[in-house]
Design a protein around this motif. Sequence first.
Motif, PDB file in Angstrom:
ATOM      1  N   MET A   1       0.860  -1.055  -0.069  1.00 15.52           N
ATOM      2  CA  MET A   1       0.308  -0.069  -0.116  1.00 15.52           C
ATOM      3  C   MET A   1       1.332   1.349  -0.064  1.00 15.52           C
ATOM      4  SD  MET A   1      -3.241   0.615   1.420  1.00 15.52           S
ATOM      5  CE  MET A   1      -4.670   1.713   1.211  1.00 15.52           C
TER       6      MET A   1
ATOM      7  N   ASP B   1       3.689   1.365  -1.303  1.00 11.11           N
ATOM      8  CA  ASP B   1       4.103   2.440  -2.951  1.00 11.11           C
ATOM      9  C   ASP B   1       3.083   3.212  -3.796  1.00 11.11           C
ATOM     10  OD1 ASP B   1       3.111  -0.001  -3.296  1.00 11.11           O
ATOM     11  OD2 ASP B   1       4.103  -0.960  -4.724  1.00 11.11           O
ATOM     12  N   ASP B   2       1.821   2.815  -3.596  1.00 11.00           N
ATOM     13  CA  ASP B   2       0.099   3.058  -3.587  1.00 11.00           C
ATOM     14  C   ASP B   2       0.715   4.955  -4.420  1.00 11.00           C
ATOM     15  OD1 ASP B   2      -2.296   3.439  -5.331  1.00 11.00           O
ATOM     16  OD2 ASP B   2      -2.877   3.563  -3.514  1.00 11.00           O
TER      17      ASP B   2
ATOM     18  N   ASP C   1      -1.579   7.153  -5.132  1.00 12.84           N
ATOM     19  CA  ASP C   1      -2.842   7.721  -4.314  1.00 12.84           C
ATOM     20  C   ASP C   1      -2.290   7.878  -2.529  1.00 12.84           C
ATOM     21  OD1 ASP C   1      -4.320   8.079  -6.561  1.00 12.84           O
ATOM     22  OD2 ASP C   1      -4.741   6.344  -6.617  1.00 12.84           O
ATOM     23  N   PHE C   2      -1.757   7.140  -1.965  1.00 12.88           N
ATOM     24  CA  PHE C   2      -1.662   7.445  -0.865  1.00 12.88           C
ATOM     25  C   PHE C   2       0.226   8.502  -0.756  1.00 12.88           C
ATOM     26  CE2 PHE C   2       0.427   5.251   2.751  1.00 12.88           C
ATOM     27  CZ  PHE C   2      -0.312   5.349   3.950  1.00 12.88           C
TER      28      PHE C   2
ATOM     29  N   CYS D   1      -7.604  12.696  -2.735  1.00 13.17           N
ATOM     30  CA  CYS D   1      -7.112  11.296  -2.868  1.00 13.17           C
ATOM     31  C   CYS D   1      -7.545  10.211  -2.188  1.00 13.17           C
ATOM     32  CB  CYS D   1      -5.496  11.358  -2.614  1.00 13.17           C
ATOM     33  SG  CYS D   1      -3.995  12.200  -3.651  1.00 13.17           S
TER      34      CYS D   1
ATOM     35  N   LEU E   1      -9.193   6.065  -2.447  1.00 13.76           N
ATOM     36  CA  LEU E   1      -8.356   5.313  -1.967  1.00 13.76           C
ATOM     37  C   LEU E   1      -9.564   4.458  -1.027  1.00 13.76           C
ATOM     38  CD1 LEU E   1      -5.305   7.043  -0.699  1.00 13.76           C
ATOM     39  CD2 LEU E   1      -5.136   4.900  -2.021  1.00 13.76           C
TER      40      LEU E   1
ATOM     41  N   ARG F   1     -11.208   2.404  -3.682  1.00 13.35           N
ATOM     42  CA  ARG F   1     -10.918   1.096  -3.933  1.00 13.35           C
ATOM     43  C   ARG F   1     -11.044   0.117  -2.548  1.00 13.35           C
ATOM     44  NH1 ARG F   1      -4.714   2.342  -5.140  1.00 13.35           N
ATOM     45  NH2 ARG F   1      -5.901   4.213  -6.582  1.00 13.35           N
TER      46      ARG F   1
END
Length: 95
Positions: free
Chosen positions: A1, A3-4, A6-7, A71, A75, A78
């Motif tokens: 997570m 490396d996402d 959006d995060f 964002c 998230l 998702r």
Amino acid sequence: MADDPDFFFAGIAAATFAFVTVNLFSQAMASLDFLKAFGWEAIRHGALRQVVELAVWGALSLACWLSFKACEHVLEDRYLEWARRSRTSRRDTDR
């Protein structure tokens, strides 16, 4: 997570929002004190320029907050989709 993108972008937007908001508050209080103390003379010495700067800081703060919320929405969608699929696959394996 972690490396996402959006995060990561949400974290950067939240941190920038926090910094800009604190900076905006401290500058606004200083500007108000300056105007109260010196009145018209303060305006002649650049207080109006400072008001424009405060408006720019406010717009940047708003942009950071909106970026964070966008964002967060992506998230959250998702995550809810993942949870729905997970729930569905568990029901299928329980049968």
